[in-house]
Design an enzyme around this catalytic site. Structure first.
Site, PDB file in Angstrom:
ATOM      1  N   THR A 152      47.090  34.149  45.099  1.00 44.56           N
ATOM      2  CA  THR A 152      48.296  34.566  44.241  1.00 44.56           C
ATOM      3  C   THR A 152      49.540  34.130  43.505  1.00 44.56           C
ATOM      4  OG1 THR A 152      49.635  37.137  44.102  1.00 44.56           O
ATOM      5  CG2 THR A 152      50.379  35.043  46.072  1.00 44.56           C
TER       6      THR A 152
ATOM      7  N   LYS B 181      46.935  31.622  39.775  1.00 44.08           N
ATOM      8  CA  LYS B 181      45.555  32.079  40.111  1.00 44.08           C
ATOM      9  C   LYS B 181      44.732  31.482  39.057  1.00 44.08           C
ATOM     10  CE  LYS B 181      46.144  36.992  41.395  1.00 44.08           C
ATOM     11  NZ  LYS B 181      45.716  38.476  41.346  1.00 44.08           N
TER      12      LYS B 181
ATOM     13  N   LEU C 259      50.036  49.554  38.009  1.00 42.34           N
ATOM     14  CA  LEU C 259      49.028  48.293  39.451  1.00 42.34           C
ATOM     15  C   LEU C 259      51.023  47.659  39.640  1.00 42.34           C
ATOM     16  CD1 LEU C 259      46.854  48.118  37.935  1.00 42.34           C
ATOM     17  CD2 LEU C 259      47.317  45.509  37.802  1.00 42.34           C
TER      18      LEU C 259
END
Ligand code: ATR
Length: 286
Positions: A68, A72, A226
């Protein structure tokens, strides 16, 4: 997970910060439910240590790792191979250790599409999609939306240059022409044309701000934020008031985890158990 012993299979998440991650909660709930001797642990990895951390997956024999923020993109150069969406996006959230060979991919896009299908009864194919944000999360999902057959994609970002760079990257790799638009002229967009509106920015996470003024939303929009937090974001609450169907990042968290689990173990996990674990953790945070 009955108790850790000499045979326990270890999985982990690498990130910084990582202490708020709910991934250990949902994966360990799945292992407990299945009665598997596996454990999933959080590992805070600093940027300067990410290369050695990835190499340690092989040395320590971890079966799989989630990656994470902020690693990434950085992990790619340490992997033996990448597959799936990562070939286009360059973003990795899942590493699998196959007999010492480290393979990486991203389940952010496939998780989003599956979350929309299973939790929202919404198929992205043929749809007109508006995305806020051109950062890491946006890149990770955009290529999957393109390959899943969206009709049009419009990206709005505060930093317009970043949106144009993303437009170029998507065109060069897929020959799909996304539209880009200025944040300051939101009302000039043809809002009636959009089926799905996705917020990938962090706006609303720490305050009551929203990236989309309520008056621009209509009930035919499916709104996906999100960002997730107890009590929901202002965007989700306002979208609900307007009558939109909505999903929050908790659904994405669940399904990207489900897709990662499938890559590690080649079978679906107990999804209801993972969802309940996440919802319970969110209730405790309230
Ligand atoms: P992530 O990996 O979560 O996507 P990121 O790569 O840092 O994180 O990207 C954050 C996104 O949120 C960017 O699109 C950023 O816009 P800029 O590119 O203009 O910086 C957006 N963002 C963050 N805070 C914002 C704010 N207050 N208003 C508008 N957009 C914001």
């Amino acid at each position: 997970m009955k108790g850790i012993n000499g045979q326990t299979t270890v999985l982990a998440i690498f990130g910084d910060p990582v202490e708020h991650s709910l991934s250990p909660v949902m994966h360990n709930a799945a292992f407990r439910d299945l009665g598997w001797n596996c454990v999933y642990v959080p590992c805070r990895v600093l940027t300067e240590d990410i290369s050695v951390a990835v190499r340690s997956i092989r040395v320590l024999g971890y079966k799989g790792v989630n990656v994470t923020i902020p690693h990434k993109q950085a992990v790619v150069s340490e992997l033996d191979e990448v597959f799936g969406d990562t070939r286009l996006s360059g973003s990795v959230n899942t590493i699998v250790n196959r007999n010492g060979k480290l393979l990486g991919t991203s389940t952010d896009g496939s998780g989003l599409v599956r979350s929309l299908r299973e939790d929202g009864d919404f198929d992205v194919a043929g749809k007109n999609v508006l995305i806020f944000g051109a950062g890491g999360s946006s890149v990770a999902i955009i290529f999957r939306l393109v390959t899943a057959g969206v009709k049009t994609l419009t990206v709005v970002n505060r930093d317009f240059t970043k949106a144009v760079n993303l437009q170029e990257k998507v065109w060069l790799r897929t020959r799909f022409a996304i539209n880009v638009h200025d944040t300051n002229r939101l009302e000039t967009l043809d809002w009636s044309s959009f089926d799905l509106v996705i917020n990938t920015t962090s706006v609303g996470l720490h305050n009551e701000a929203t990236i989309i003024p309520k008056q621009l939303l209509s009930r035919h929009h499916f709104v996906y934020d999100l960002v997730y937090k107890p009590g929901d974001t202002t965007l989700i609450n306002q979208a609900k008031e307007v009558g939109c169907r909505t999903l929050s990042g908790l659904s994405l968290l669940l399904y990207q985890g489900v897709e990662s689990f499938k890559i590690w173990f080649e079978e679906d996990p107990p999804i209801a158990v993972m969802r309940e674990a996440l919802e319970q953790a969110m209730r405790i945070r309230k």
